[in-house]
Design an enzyme around this catalytic site. Structure first.
Site, PDB file in Angstrom:
ATOM      1  N   HIS A 110      -6.976  -7.131 -12.964  1.00  0.00           N
ATOM      2  CA  HIS A 110      -6.926  -6.842 -11.528  1.00  0.00           C
ATOM      3  C   HIS A 110      -7.162  -8.155 -10.780  1.00  0.00           C
ATOM      4  CE1 HIS A 110      -7.098  -4.481  -7.868  1.00  0.00           C
ATOM      5  NE2 HIS A 110      -8.136  -5.217  -7.520  1.00  0.00           N
ATOM      6  N   GLU A 179      -5.060 -19.774 -11.897  1.00  0.00           N
ATOM      7  CA  GLU A 179      -6.419 -20.243 -12.175  1.00  0.00           C
ATOM      8  C   GLU A 179      -7.311 -19.166 -12.787  1.00  0.00           C
ATOM      9  OE1 GLU A 179      -6.461 -23.468  -8.451  1.00  0.00           O
ATOM     10  OE2 GLU A 179      -8.205 -22.189  -8.835  1.00  0.00           O
TER      11      GLU A 179
HETATM   12  C1  GRF Z   1      -0.284  -9.730 -10.454  1.00  0.00           C
HETATM   13  O1  GRF Z   1      -0.774 -10.023  -9.161  1.00  0.00           O
HETATM   14  C2  GRF Z   1      -1.354  -9.037 -11.263  1.00  0.00           C
HETATM   15  O2  GRF Z   1      -2.648  -9.425 -10.902  1.00  0.00           O
HETATM   16  C3  GRF Z   1      -1.193  -7.629 -10.916  1.00  0.00           C
HETATM   17  O3  GRF Z   1       0.213  -7.461 -10.876  1.00  0.00           O
HETATM   18  C4  GRF Z   1       0.812  -8.664 -10.352  1.00  0.00           C
HETATM   19  C5  GRF Z   1       2.078  -9.009 -11.117  1.00  0.00           C
HETATM   20  O4  GRF Z   1       1.764  -9.566 -12.331  1.00  0.00           O
HETATM   21  N1  GRF Z   1      -1.890  -6.775 -11.846  1.00  0.00           N
HETATM   22  P1  GRF Z   1       2.894 -10.025 -13.406  1.00  0.00           P
HETATM   23  O5  GRF Z   1       3.507 -11.310 -12.922  1.00  0.00           O
HETATM   24  O6  GRF Z   1       3.939  -8.927 -13.486  1.00  0.00           O
HETATM   25  O7  GRF Z   1       2.119 -10.209 -14.671  1.00  0.00           O
END
Ligand code: GRF
Length: 207
Positions: A110, A179
């Site tokens: 999250h 990060e």
């Molecule tokens: C990211 O902001 C992650 O924190 C949230 O979904 C978003 C997309 O992540 N859980 P990703 O590029 O598909 O891994």
């Protein structure tokens, strides 16, 4: 060898961090046995294909009702025989049957320091919008076990990220990914894969 299934909905940058970690040996004792997306257009599915990882789309849109989707999702997960299910940007509510069957074997990333900016309605950019509206100076990301609540399960790892003057939600999201998310999600998987994570009375202990 820890068998993991990664569930995705979007760009798959967290999935990519896991793929890279396994390739580079920073995630040990782990095999990504499958990727599941609810979104057939998710670039994460392309990332899985490029990494030659079995990937399937199970979309609620393809089923008459939520019950039928849940059944299909459960069956797809079970067929992959995972030891750990990783929710990496997955925007679908996990069926409670699965949560019960995989107690403390489903983890989620999250993009905030839980308990801030989490729960119903806080996902993707909305999390970072909330942080900027509140004016927090520090945000970050959290990896936690999934329980039947929303972002309420035992916390495994967290990493702080500074909010900077002039940040937009998009800029902040990218910094939190670079990060924090792409660091603590692979690290958490490696710890679990090597038996270093236990849960006692709802609290995580790392040995
Ligand atoms: C990211 O902001 C992650 O924190 C949230 O979904 C978003 C997309 O992540 N859980 P990703 O590029 O598909 O891994």
């Amino acid at each position: 060898m820890l068998r993991i299934v990664v569930c995705v909905s979007g760009g798959g940058t967290n999935l990519q961090a896991i793929i890279n970690g396994v390739r580079q040996g920073t995630i040990t004792n782990t095999e990504i046995v499958g990727v599941i997306s609810n979104n057939k257009n998710a670039y994460a599915l392309e990332r899985a294909k490029q990494a030659e990882i079995p990937a399937v789309c199970v979309s609620p849109r393809d089923y008459g009702d939520r019950e039928q989707f849940n059944e299909a999702f459960l069956k797809t997960v079970e067929q992959m025989k995972p030891d750990l299910i990783v929710l990496a940007g997955f925007l679908v509510v996990i069926p409670s049957q699965l949560i019960r069957k995989y107690e403390n074997r489903i983890i989620n990333i999250h993009p905030s320091l839980i308990p801030s900016f989490c729960g119903t309605g806080y996902y993707g950019l909305k999390v970072h919008e909330g942080a900027l509206v509140r004016g927090v100076k520090i945000t970050g990301a959290t990896v936690h076990f999934v329980d039947e609540g929303t972002d309420t399960g035992p916390i495994i790892m967290q990493k702080a990220v500074a909010v900077q003057e002039g940040d937009t939600p998009e800029v902040l999201q990218r910094r939190v990914m670079e990060e924090a998310e792409w660091i603590i999600l692979p690290q958490s998987i490696d710890l679990i894969a090597n038996g270093k994570v236990t849960v006692t009375d709802g609290k995580v202990h790392i040995s």
